[in-house]
Design a protein around this motif. Structure first.
Motif, mmCIF file in Angstrom:
data_model
loop_
_atom_site.group_PDB
_atom_site.id
_atom_site.type_symbol
_atom_site.label_atom_id
_atom_site.label_comp_id
_atom_site.label_asym_id
_atom_site.label_seq_id
_atom_site.Cartn_x
_atom_site.Cartn_y
_atom_site.Cartn_z
ATOM 1 N N ARG A 1 -6.624 6.293 -11.866
ATOM 2 C CA ARG A 1 -7.480 5.969 -13.007
ATOM 3 C C ARG A 1 -8.246 7.203 -13.482
ATOM 4 N NH1 ARG A 1 -9.217 1.337 -10.823
ATOM 5 N NH2 ARG A 1 -10.970 2.368 -9.845
ATOM 6 N N ARG B 1 -5.466 3.851 -6.519
ATOM 7 C CA ARG B 1 -5.763 3.336 -7.862
ATOM 8 C C ARG B 1 -6.912 4.118 -8.495
ATOM 9 N NH1 ARG B 1 -5.181 -2.370 -5.991
ATOM 10 N NH2 ARG B 1 -7.430 -2.280 -5.716
ATOM 11 N N HIS B 2 -7.950 4.383 -7.704
ATOM 12 C CA HIS B 2 -9.104 5.147 -8.202
ATOM 13 C C HIS B 2 -8.662 6.544 -8.642
ATOM 14 C CE1 HIS B 2 -13.237 6.598 -8.473
ATOM 15 N NE2 HIS B 2 -12.832 7.671 -7.803
ATOM 16 N N ALA C 1 0.859 -1.185 0.000
ATOM 17 C CA ALA C 1 0.000 0.000 0.000
ATOM 18 C C ALA C 1 0.898 1.240 0.000
ATOM 19 C CB ALA C 1 -0.905 0.003 1.226
ATOM 20 N N ALA D 1 -4.774 1.867 -0.801
ATOM 21 C CA ALA D 1 -4.341 1.367 -2.109
ATOM 22 C C ALA D 1 -5.461 1.497 -3.136
ATOM 23 C CB ALA D 1 -3.893 -0.087 -1.990
ATOM 24 N N ARG D 2 -6.688 1.154 -2.740
ATOM 25 C CA ARG D 2 -7.828 1.284 -3.666
ATOM 26 C C ARG D 2 -8.079 2.750 -4.013
ATOM 27 N NH1 ARG D 2 -9.287 -3.287 -0.803
ATOM 28 N NH2 ARG D 2 -10.245 -2.137 0.898
ATOM 29 N N GLU E 1 -4.168 -8.953 0.503
ATOM 30 C CA GLU E 1 -3.078 -8.269 -0.187
ATOM 31 C C GLU E 1 -2.356 -7.248 0.675
ATOM 32 O OE1 GLU E 1 -3.844 -6.790 -4.179
ATOM 33 O OE2 GLU E 1 -5.773 -7.826 -4.098
ATOM 34 N N TRP E 2 -3.011 -6.764 1.748
ATOM 35 C CA TRP E 2 -2.450 -5.678 2.538
ATOM 36 C C TRP E 2 -2.412 -6.061 4.004
ATOM 37 C CZ3 TRP E 2 -6.557 -4.703 -0.939
ATOM 38 C CH2 TRP E 2 -6.126 -4.200 -2.160
ATOM 39 N N THR F 1 -6.970 -3.224 6.782
ATOM 40 C CA THR F 1 -8.017 -2.650 5.932
ATOM 41 C C THR F 1 -7.699 -1.197 5.590
ATOM 42 O OG1 THR F 1 -9.335 -2.123 7.885
ATOM 43 C CG2 THR F 1 -9.849 -4.180 6.738
ATOM 44 N N GLY G 1 -5.499 -1.328 2.642
ATOM 45 C CA GLY G 1 -6.290 -1.732 1.484
ATOM 46 C C GLY G 1 -7.107 -0.576 0.952
ATOM 47 N N ASN G 2 -7.721 0.171 1.856
ATOM 48 C CA ASN G 2 -8.497 1.341 1.435
ATOM 49 C C ASN G 2 -7.602 2.390 0.782
ATOM 50 O OD1 ASN G 2 -10.827 0.201 2.402
ATOM 51 N ND2 ASN G 2 -10.755 1.281 4.363
#
Length: 193
Positions: free
Chosen positions: A185, A181-182, A152, A177-178, A167-168, A171, A174-175
């Motif tokens: 993008r 990515r968002h 992350a 990293a997401r 993956e992380w 949480t 993970g949040n």
């Protein structure tokens, strides 16, 4: 002081005394009192035994050796997660040296006709407690768990993968990293002609 990822095995918890946030990379073991608190928090000592500067040096050397070997095992290339020990051979030597200084390992016991694991008694001093961590680290690094590096953004922690999709390390990572990515993008679609 709370230590990060308290449900991880003790060697991972020791490695994760180096952690990062928006302010940078931090070290949770800077004084002998920090070490004494960590040993008690991990159940290695029954009470906070007085730790010395030599015990702290041993703990930091063990931590750096475990982090170096974890990076080798997980192919970790994160610059911020680099260990002070860059030589893998020196890291192996440091872990082995710490492991031989300790008391007996966990043993089997027979209770009511069933085998169970009897954990070693809490250590009386920091050196013996760190030897237990070194022995557990040897087990971890040689295959008793799936050790991973958390990729992350900004994280320098390790974790044991307890689920195939994990993956992380947490949480929160993970949040993060997401969200990264968002953001990436949507940023690239807005700037595209």
């Amino acid at each position: 002081m709370d230590f990060v990822l308290p449900s991880e095995p003790r060697p991972v918890r020791l490695m994760n005394t180096v952690w990062a946030d928006r302010g940078g990379v931090h070290d949770a073991l800077t004084t002998p009192a920090d070490l004494a608190r960590w040993l008690t928090a991990t159940g290695l000592t029954a009470a906070e035994p007085p730790a010395t500067a030599a015990d702290l040096r041993t703990a930091v050397t063990l931590r750096d050796a475990l982090r170096r070997l974890a990076a080798l095992t997980t192919d970790d290339s994160r610059a911020a997660a680099r260990s002070a020990l860059q030589d893998a051979e020196a890291a192996v030597h440091a872990v082995n040296e710490a492991a031989v200084a300790g008391p007996g390992r966990a043993t089997l016991q027979l209770l009511d006709g069933k085998l169970s694991l009897r954990a070693p008694e809490p250590a009386a001093d920091p050196g013996a407690a760190l030897a237990v961590v070194a022995a557990e680290g040897i087990d971890l690094l040689t295959g008793s768990g799936v050790l991973n590096a958390c990729y992350a953004p900004g994280c320098v922690l390790y974790f044991v993968r307890d689920h195939p999709r994990r993956e992380w390390c947490s949480t929160a990572c993970g949040n993060r990293a997401r969200a990264a990515r968002h953001y990436q993008r949507h940023r690239t679609t807005r700037t595209a002609p």
